[in-house]
Design a protein around this motif. Structure first.
Motif, PDB file in Angstrom:
ATOM      1  N   ALA A   1     -17.204  -3.511  12.508  1.00 27.39           N
ATOM      2  CA  ALA A   1     -16.166  -4.194  11.736  1.00 27.39           C
ATOM      3  C   ALA A   1     -15.625  -5.360  12.554  1.00 27.39           C
ATOM      4  O   ALA A   1     -15.201  -5.176  13.704  1.00 27.39           O
ATOM      5  CB  ALA A   1     -15.046  -3.227  11.389  1.00 27.39           C
ATOM      6  N   ILE A   2     -15.640  -6.570  11.974  1.00 24.61           N
ATOM      7  CA  ILE A   2     -15.119  -7.742  12.682  1.00 24.61           C
ATOM      8  C   ILE A   2     -13.846  -8.289  12.039  1.00 24.61           C
ATOM      9  O   ILE A   2     -13.106  -9.036  12.681  1.00 24.61           O
ATOM     10  CB  ILE A   2     -16.182  -8.865  12.745  1.00 24.61           C
ATOM     11  CG1 ILE A   2     -16.502  -9.370  11.332  1.00 24.61           C
ATOM     12  CG2 ILE A   2     -17.448  -8.379  13.466  1.00 24.61           C
ATOM     13  CD1 ILE A   2     -17.302 -10.656  11.307  1.00 24.61           C
ATOM     14  N   LYS A   3     -13.589  -7.904  10.777  1.00 24.07           N
ATOM     15  CA  LYS A   3     -12.417  -8.448  10.096  1.00 24.07           C
ATOM     16  C   LYS A   3     -11.964  -7.466   9.011  1.00 24.07           C
ATOM     17  O   LYS A   3     -12.786  -6.804   8.364  1.00 24.07           O
ATOM     18  CB  LYS A   3     -12.745  -9.795   9.459  1.00 24.07           C
ATOM     19  CG  LYS A   3     -11.540 -10.528   8.874  1.00 24.07           C
ATOM     20  CD  LYS A   3     -11.962 -11.837   8.224  1.00 24.07           C
ATOM     21  CE  LYS A   3     -12.427 -12.832   9.285  1.00 24.07           C
ATOM     22  NZ  LYS A   3     -12.738 -14.153   8.694  1.00 24.07           N
ATOM     23  N   ILE A   4     -10.650  -7.371   8.857  1.00 25.75           N
ATOM     24  CA  ILE A   4     -10.055  -6.539   7.812  1.00 25.75           C
ATOM     25  C   ILE A   4      -9.249  -7.438   6.883  1.00 25.75           C
ATOM     26  O   ILE A   4      -8.375  -8.182   7.329  1.00 25.75           O
ATOM     27  CB  ILE A   4      -9.126  -5.458   8.397  1.00 25.75           C
ATOM     28  CG1 ILE A   4      -9.859  -4.587   9.412  1.00 25.75           C
ATOM     29  CG2 ILE A   4      -8.520  -4.607   7.287  1.00 25.75           C
ATOM     30  CD1 ILE A   4     -10.953  -3.743   8.845  1.00 25.75           C
ATOM     31  N   LEU A   5      -9.534  -7.377   5.584  1.00 32.81           N
ATOM     32  CA  LEU A   5      -8.790  -8.118   4.565  1.00 32.81           C
ATOM     33  C   LEU A   5      -8.187  -7.112   3.595  1.00 32.81           C
ATOM     34  O   LEU A   5      -8.864  -6.159   3.190  1.00 32.81           O
ATOM     35  CB  LEU A   5      -9.711  -9.077   3.793  1.00 32.81           C
ATOM     36  CG  LEU A   5     -10.378 -10.184   4.612  1.00 32.81           C
ATOM     37  CD1 LEU A   5     -11.478 -10.837   3.798  1.00 32.81           C
ATOM     38  CD2 LEU A   5      -9.344 -11.218   5.024  1.00 32.81           C
ATOM     39  N   GLY A   6      -6.926  -7.306   3.243  1.00 29.55           N
ATOM     40  CA  GLY A   6      -6.336  -6.352   2.318  1.00 29.55           C
ATOM     41  C   GLY A   6      -4.975  -6.761   1.820  1.00 29.55           C
ATOM     42  O   GLY A   6      -4.510  -7.877   2.068  1.00 29.55           O
ATOM     43  N   PHE A   7      -4.336  -5.834   1.092  1.00 32.23           N
ATOM     44  CA  PHE A   7      -2.979  -6.092   0.607  1.00 32.23           C
ATOM     45  C   PHE A   7      -2.159  -4.817   0.718  1.00 32.23           C
ATOM     46  O   PHE A   7      -2.689  -3.699   0.774  1.00 32.23           O
ATOM     47  CB  PHE A   7      -2.990  -6.617  -0.833  1.00 32.23           C
ATOM     48  CG  PHE A   7      -3.390  -5.596  -1.870  1.00 32.23           C
ATOM     49  CD1 PHE A   7      -2.456  -4.705  -2.391  1.00 32.23           C
ATOM     50  CD2 PHE A   7      -4.689  -5.537  -2.345  1.00 32.23           C
ATOM     51  CE1 PHE A   7      -2.810  -3.774  -3.340  1.00 32.23           C
ATOM     52  CE2 PHE A   7      -5.050  -4.606  -3.304  1.00 32.23           C
ATOM     53  CZ  PHE A   7      -4.112  -3.724  -3.792  1.00 32.23           C
ATOM     54  N   ILE A   8      -0.864  -4.990   0.770  1.00 30.30           N
ATOM     55  CA  ILE A   8       0.094  -3.888   0.784  1.00 30.30           C
ATOM     56  C   ILE A   8       1.022  -4.052  -0.410  1.00 30.30           C
ATOM     57  O   ILE A   8       1.496  -5.160  -0.686  1.00 30.30           O
ATOM     58  CB  ILE A   8       0.914  -3.878   2.090  1.00 30.30           C
ATOM     59  CG1 ILE A   8       0.022  -3.493   3.270  1.00 30.30           C
ATOM     60  CG2 ILE A   8       2.070  -2.891   2.003  1.00 30.30           C
ATOM     61  CD1 ILE A   8       0.726  -3.500   4.605  1.00 30.30           C
ATOM     62  N   LYS A   9       1.282  -2.953  -1.115  1.00 34.44           N
ATOM     63  CA  LYS A   9       2.134  -2.981  -2.311  1.00 34.44           C
ATOM     64  C   LYS A   9       3.198  -1.908  -2.207  1.00 34.44           C
ATOM     65  O   LYS A   9       2.931  -0.780  -1.771  1.00 34.44           O
ATOM     66  CB  LYS A   9       1.299  -2.764  -3.565  1.00 34.44           C
ATOM     67  CG  LYS A   9       2.089  -2.868  -4.867  1.00 34.44           C
ATOM     68  CD  LYS A   9       1.171  -2.744  -6.069  1.00 34.44           C
ATOM     69  CE  LYS A   9       1.954  -2.896  -7.364  1.00 34.44           C
ATOM     70  NZ  LYS A   9       1.085  -2.807  -8.553  1.00 34.44           N
ATOM     71  N   ASN A  10       4.417  -2.241  -2.609  1.00 31.29           N
ATOM     72  CA  ASN A  10       5.521  -1.287  -2.615  1.00 31.29           C
ATOM     73  C   ASN A  10       5.334  -0.288  -3.756  1.00 31.29           C
ATOM     74  O   ASN A  10       5.312  -0.668  -4.926  1.00 31.29           O
ATOM     75  CB  ASN A  10       6.846  -2.041  -2.786  1.00 31.29           C
ATOM     76  CG  ASN A  10       8.060  -1.130  -2.627  1.00 31.29           C
ATOM     77  OD1 ASN A  10       7.990   0.066  -2.882  1.00 31.29           O
ATOM     78  ND2 ASN A  10       9.172  -1.702  -2.215  1.00 31.29           N
ATOM     79  N   VAL A  11       5.180   1.001  -3.420  1.00 29.68           N
ATOM     80  CA  VAL A  11       5.027   2.052  -4.441  1.00 29.68           C
ATOM     81  C   VAL A  11       6.128   3.098  -4.263  1.00 29.68           C
ATOM     82  O   VAL A  11       5.972   4.252  -4.651  1.00 29.68           O
ATOM     83  CB  VAL A  11       3.628   2.710  -4.360  1.00 29.68           C
ATOM     84  CG1 VAL A  11       2.551   1.729  -4.783  1.00 29.68           C
ATOM     85  CG2 VAL A  11       3.357   3.259  -2.961  1.00 29.68           C
ATOM     86  N   ASP A  12       7.258   2.680  -3.682  1.00 33.07           N
ATOM     87  CA  ASP A  12       8.334   3.622  -3.368  1.00 33.07           C
ATOM     88  C   ASP A  12       8.909   4.272  -4.622  1.00 33.07           C
ATOM     89  O   ASP A  12       9.177   5.479  -4.639  1.00 33.07           O
ATOM     90  CB  ASP A  12       9.439   2.893  -2.599  1.00 33.07           C
ATOM     91  CG  ASP A  12      10.324   3.858  -1.820  1.00 33.07           C
ATOM     92  OD1 ASP A  12       9.778   4.652  -1.041  1.00 33.07           O
ATOM     93  OD2 ASP A  12      11.551   3.816  -2.013  1.00 33.07           O
ATOM     94  N   SER A  13       9.115   3.496  -5.686  1.00 31.10           N
ATOM     95  CA  SER A  13       9.721   4.048  -6.912  1.00 31.10           C
ATOM     96  C   SER A  13       8.846   5.136  -7.520  1.00 31.10           C
ATOM     97  O   SER A  13       9.346   6.144  -8.021  1.00 31.10           O
ATOM     98  CB  SER A  13       9.969   2.937  -7.931  1.00 31.10           C
ATOM     99  OG  SER A  13       8.751   2.302  -8.293  1.00 31.10           O
ATOM    100  N   ALA A  14       7.522   4.955  -7.455  1.00 28.23           N
ATOM    101  CA  ALA A  14       6.614   5.971  -7.999  1.00 28.23           C
ATOM    102  C   ALA A  14       6.719   7.264  -7.203  1.00 28.23           C
ATOM    103  O   ALA A  14       6.714   8.367  -7.772  1.00 28.23           O
ATOM    104  CB  ALA A  14       5.176   5.453  -7.981  1.00 28.23           C
TER     105      ALA A  14
END
Length: 496
Positions: free
Chosen positions: A114-127
């Motif tokens: 693995a040379i690179k990580i691409l991603g996203f983070i989303k707030n799921v606190d209410s769920a």
């Protein structure tokens, strides 16, 4: 135009985007990340910061660190240039609390590394908050905060799966609790129940299972005990705490506790068996004069059954009931301060007098197909009506309803003589004979009252038919009408 649309899409979906360049050990992220976490993340020496995972909740930290290590140590023979992953965890924000986030990311792989990580983070606190609240409703009793009568057995059976450890199931109830409700009122009664729950919490360990079964009845599973003497000592300590005098508006009631104990695996390997035996031991504690504890021993169920069979019935009053059952049942229900208690007592009297093993009242919320148990009384080591009378059995009983001059009945003197399918349905529930009377509202089937004999075939007498018909009439005229009224008052939703 595309970067603007991309930015708009992530903002509308509450997503923060990041890129971790593993080779150069750098982290890049968008402005949404800062808004989401209310924090600036380190962009240099990223491996060290991610492996320390100081911003991650302690309960999620190890799993998060394992994900990071997997990326750093990845050596794969797969030819695919990308691999996708997903993880949910709690992360610290500047507002000094943790929020639940979902992270989805893709690892870019070159030569198996693995040379690179691409991603996203989303707030799921209410769920997660909604899920936690729903879980709390299902698992916890609303009045006491203890485990509910449906969830406690599940937890107990999980613990009992370890056969190498001794556990003790305690069944407790309060002596003279009915007098609390009668003399001091139900509000005081509720306060006494909540006080008992608090005393259980302070007496037993956090690892023990505490459940509210209903009314003034509770259960405790003491986990991993060394000797029964430890249980007896703890019960004595609890009884000392629960022995109280309650006063209100000049009335005074003394309360104590009786306890039944069953040990696992000696007395049983699952909740149902242990509960039945602890309950038999509880009955023995009551017979010994209350305010004591009893450990189950062989024969206690038989002793309880003999006591129930030999219990004195109000012979004179019962003869009066047989001469005019409708008037007697009517007076008993309407003159009682607690209608539900009166109905339950009637079922108990019927069961003892006619020597049946189960007496019950079902309410059918949607014609014949959605029965709800309202009351039942069981003599002996047999399942409650809500378990024994499952849909296949209810269907067999419904098929056999017939109109008679004394009401609409379904009955069978000997279920072993029924056709094979019906015979099987009754046989596996130990019902050898039954008698059931419909509660009718005009042409509509709205409920039923019935008797089961779980030991032998029998011919049902005229008296038994008359009692059930009179009982069904009282249910129709009063109790079911009250339920219907409550349903309408709650905008058409069933209130029971």
């Amino acid at each position: 135009m595309l970067p603007e649309l991309y930015k708009l899409a992530t903002e509308l979906n509450g997503m923060a985007v990041f890129e971790w360049d593993i080779i150069n050990n750098r982290l890049n992220y968008d402005s949404q990340m800062t808004r989401l976490l209310q924090n600036e993340l380190p962009t240099e020496n990223v491996k060290k910061h991610l492996l320390q995972a100081r911003l991650i909740h302690p309960e999620n930290r190890i799993e998060f660190q394992n994900h990071v290590k997997r990326m750093l140590e990845m050596k794969t023979q797969r030819s695919a240039p990308f691999q996708d992953y997903e993880l949910e965890f709690r992360i610290y924000t500047r507002d000094r609390y943790f929020i639940w986030v979902k992270m989805k990311y893709r690892a870019e792989i070159v030569d198996g590394v693995a040379i690179k990580i691409l991603g996203f983070i989303k707030n799921v606190d209410s769920a997660h908050i909604k899920e936690a609240k729903l879980k709390e409703v299902i698992e916890r009793d609303a009045m006491t905060g203890l485990y509910s009568k449906t969830h406690a057995p599940y937890l107990v059976n999980q613990i009992l799966s370890d056969k190498d450890k001794m556990n003790a199931l305690l069944v407790l109830d309060l002596d003279n609790f009915k007098s609390v409700n009668d003399k001091l009122g139900h509000l005081i009664g509720d306060a006494v129940i909540m006080d008992m729950a608090m005393n259980l919490k302070t007496t037993f360990r956090k690892t023990d299972i505490l459940g509210h079964i209903g009314g003034d009845e509770f259960m405790v599973l003491m986990k991993d005990i060394k000797t029964p003497d430890i249980v007896l000592k703890k019960c004595s300590q609890l009884r000392d705490i629960l022995r109280k005098v309650y006063q209100h508006e000049g009335e005074e009631v003394s309360v104590s506790a009786s306890i039944g104990i069953a040990l696992a695996p000696e007395h049983g390997a699952n909740y149902n068996i242990l509960f039945e035996r602890a309950d038999a031991a509880l009955a023995e504690s009551k017979r010994q004069g209350k305010d004591t504890e009893t450990i189950y021993s062989e024969g206690l169920e038989n002793a309880e059954q003999r006591a129930a069979d030999n219990a004195e019935l109000p012979t004179q009053n019962f003869r009066k009931m047989l001469s005019n059952p409708l008037e007697y049942i009517f007076q008993m229900v309407f003159n009682s301060k607690d209608t539900s208690l009166a109905v339950q007592l009637l079922l108990q009297i019927f069961a003892k007098y006619f020597k049946v093993h189960r007496a019950y009242v079902f309410w059918h919320m949607d014609g014949p197909h959605w029965p709800k148990i309202l009351f039942d009384y069981v003599r002996g080591d047999f399942k409650k009506a809500e378990i024994a009378h499952d849909p296949p059995l209810r269907l067999q009983i419904r098929k056999r309803y017939r109109n008679t001059k004394n009401g609409r009945f379904s009955e069978c003197a000997d279920t072993s003589k029924l056709p094979e399918r019906a015979k099987h349905d009754f046989e596996r529930r130990n019902i050898h004979s039954y008698l059931e009377c419909a509660v009718m509202d005009g042409e509509d089937f709205i409920g039923c009252v019935g008797f089961d004999d779980c030991k032998k075939a029998r011919t049902w007498t005229k008296e038994e038919h008359e009692i059930l018909f009179s009982f069904s009439e009282i249910m129709r005229r009063f109790l079911f009408g009250q339920i219907y009224f409550e349903m309408k008052k709650h905008n058409g939703r069933w209130s029971l």
